[in-house]
Design an enzyme around this catalytic site. Structure first.
Site, PDB file in Angstrom:
ATOM      1  N   THR A 126     -16.054 -16.651 -37.204  1.00 51.42           N
ATOM      2  CA  THR A 126     -16.167 -18.095 -36.980  1.00 51.42           C
ATOM      3  C   THR A 126     -17.281 -18.710 -37.836  1.00 51.42           C
ATOM      4  OG1 THR A 126     -16.870 -19.706 -35.315  1.00 51.42           O
ATOM      5  CG2 THR A 126     -17.589 -17.471 -34.949  1.00 51.42           C
ATOM      6  N   ASP A 127     -17.130 -19.991 -38.154  1.00 49.40           N
ATOM      7  CA  ASP A 127     -18.184 -20.711 -38.884  1.00 49.40           C
ATOM      8  C   ASP A 127     -19.449 -20.853 -38.040  1.00 49.40           C
ATOM      9  OD1 ASP A 127     -17.267 -22.619 -37.048  1.00 49.40           O
ATOM     10  OD2 ASP A 127     -16.749 -24.133 -38.554  1.00 49.40           O
ATOM     11  N   GLU A 128     -19.327 -20.598 -36.715  1.00 46.49           N
ATOM     12  CA  GLU A 128     -20.495 -20.781 -35.843  1.00 46.49           C
ATOM     13  C   GLU A 128     -21.598 -19.770 -36.123  1.00 46.49           C
ATOM     14  OE1 GLU A 128     -19.912 -21.800 -31.828  1.00 46.49           O
ATOM     15  OE2 GLU A 128     -18.198 -23.091 -32.268  1.00 46.49           O
ATOM     16  N   TYR A 150     -22.272 -17.092 -27.602  1.00 40.92           N
ATOM     17  CA  TYR A 150     -20.981 -16.843 -28.268  1.00 40.92           C
ATOM     18  C   TYR A 150     -21.186 -16.522 -29.742  1.00 40.92           C
ATOM     19  CZ  TYR A 150     -16.721 -17.917 -30.855  1.00 40.92           C
ATOM     20  OH  TYR A 150     -15.666 -17.865 -31.747  1.00 40.92           O
ATOM     21  N   LYS A 154     -20.496 -13.039 -31.831  1.00 39.82           N
ATOM     22  CA  LYS A 154     -19.572 -12.960 -32.980  1.00 39.82           C
ATOM     23  C   LYS A 154     -20.313 -12.424 -34.206  1.00 39.82           C
ATOM     24  CE  LYS A 154     -15.837 -14.004 -33.293  1.00 39.82           C
ATOM     25  NZ  LYS A 154     -14.601 -13.180 -33.071  1.00 39.82           N
TER      26      LYS A 154
END
Ligand code: NAD
Ligand code: DAU
Length: 339
Positions: A126-128, A150, A154
């Site tokens: 994810t870009d997060e 989260y 990741k």
């Protein structure tokens, strides 16, 4: 690549990817391995259940024995890992679950990939993991600056993948995608939540001032990008995957209401998400060099998504009327309204 294990394939993006693979690779066999948590849903796969190339196995990616069994029985040569706990707000309520699935579960899959000598292990990320980016765009080389349980989980999964590439030569690739929208997204995520609330004239709970920005991409575009990396990406490499266009949450909410012919008075500001990342923005030149382009503009993607939720109320009404959803909604939103 012939025998794909698609972990988390009963979730939102995973099920769209199963449809994509069966439609575009007639000689592939697909085994979905999914624990069926609250987010896993066999309704997402009802269109493919009769396809002889598709098999479903219920199981947990943290269970090494079950993973090895499915690898052996189905002679798996490729793993694509979508399985994860995925909702940021839930990660603030129960971080341990996220560490278990997103870090430990990834480790179990990587061990199986090593043991069975797969042709490719692909990790959906994810870009997060880059954290909020107030200016410019994140490139694949940027440092990770995670801010929620989260995104930290990741990032742990990503780093474990890279460690297995370096230490053991497991042919790993990683894609870091932006926010997906489209069919079969569990209505805890903002777009399906706002669409389904608006259809029923229920307020749209907008966090903070609504000026946070996300790059909303159509889920099938994301699936095509994963396919491109699976077939053309280099082992050991990371590929950002998004449209490169960001939209403010308030503008997204207004457009949903406009598409449904509902009043803007349905927007209800509520107290902000703790640690809310204001903006993600990806530099996607690396995946574009593989020939991939996102096909849908934000407006096209949102319009298609709204239409799907209008036409498929059987799908989300079952979820929203369940006890799990109602309890979550109460816990997450009760008493947060700002006047
Ligand atoms: P989702 O929550 O809709 O689905 C997750 C799936 O994983 C469910 O089917 C669930 O049952 C399964 N699962 C959870 N724990 C499991 C376990 N221990 N063993 C086996 N299966 C398990 O998620 P999604 O939105 O489809 O996201 C899929 C992947 O893409 C995730 O890795 C997520 O981090 C990543 N991602 C999502 C987005 C997005 O916008 N939704 C964007 C970028 C990346
Ligand atoms: O960026 C990719 C990520 O996108 C994925 O890795 C995650 O799995 C996925 O959940 C998603 O995370 P976000 O936190 O960006 O998505 P969410 O839909 O929860 O929120 C999108 C934006 O909308 C965010 O700025 C918070 C805001 N929001 C969200 C909810 C649920 C609201 O204003 N109100 C809400 O009720």
């Amino acid at each position: 690549m012939k025998n794909l294990l698609i972990t988390g394939g009963a979730g939102f993006i995973g099920s769209n990817f199963v449809h994509h693979i069966l439609e575009t690779h007639p000689d592939y066999q697909v085994v979905v391995f999914d624990k069926l948590t609250y987010a896993g849903n066999l309704d997402n796969l009802k269109d493919v259940t009769r396809d002889p190339r598709y098999t479903f196995v219920q199981g947990d990616i943290c269970d090494a024995e079950a993973v090895e069994q499915v690898m052996r029985e189905h002679q798996i040569d490729t793993i694509v890992n979508f399985a994860a706990d995925t909702h940021v707000d839930r990660s603030l309520m129960e971080p341990g679950t996220f560490i278990q699935t997103d870090v430990y579960g990834t480790y179990v899959l990587l061990e199986a990939a090593k043991k069975f000598g797969v042709e490719r292990y692909h990790q959906i990320s994810t870009d997060e993991v880059y954290g909020e980016v107030m200016e410019g765009r994140s490139s694949e080389e940027d440092r990770l600056h995670t801010r929620s349980p989260y995104s930290a989980s990741k990032a742990g999964g990503d780093l474990m993948c890279l460690a297995y590439f370096t230490s053991f030569g497991v042919p790993v690739t990683i894609t870091r995608g932006s926010n997906n929208i489209g069919p079969y997204q569990y209505p805890e995520k903002v777009v399906p939540l706002f669409i389904t609330n608006a259809i029923d004239d229920i307020p749209l709970p907008l966090y903070g001032d609504g000026t946070q920005m996300r790059d909303y991409q159509y889920v099938r575009d994301h699936c095509e990008g994963i396919d491109a990396v699976l077939h053309q990406g280099q082992p050991g490499e990371i590929y950002n995957l998004g449209t490169g266009v960001e939209t403010r949450n308030i503008d997204m909410a207004r457009l949903i209401l406009k598409l449904l012919g509902k009043p803007e008075s349905l927007i209800q500001p509520i107290t902000d998400r703790p640690g809310h990342d204001r903006r993600y923005a990806l530099d996607c030149r690396k995946i574009q060099s593989l020939g991939w382009r996102s096909r849908h503009s934000f407006e096209e993607a949102l319009e298609k998504t709204v239409r799907w939720y209008v036409d498929n109320q059987w799908w989300w009404r079952k979820i929203k009327s369940g006890a799990h959803y109602e309890e979550y909604y109460e816990r997450q939103y009760a008493g947060r309204e700002i006047d």
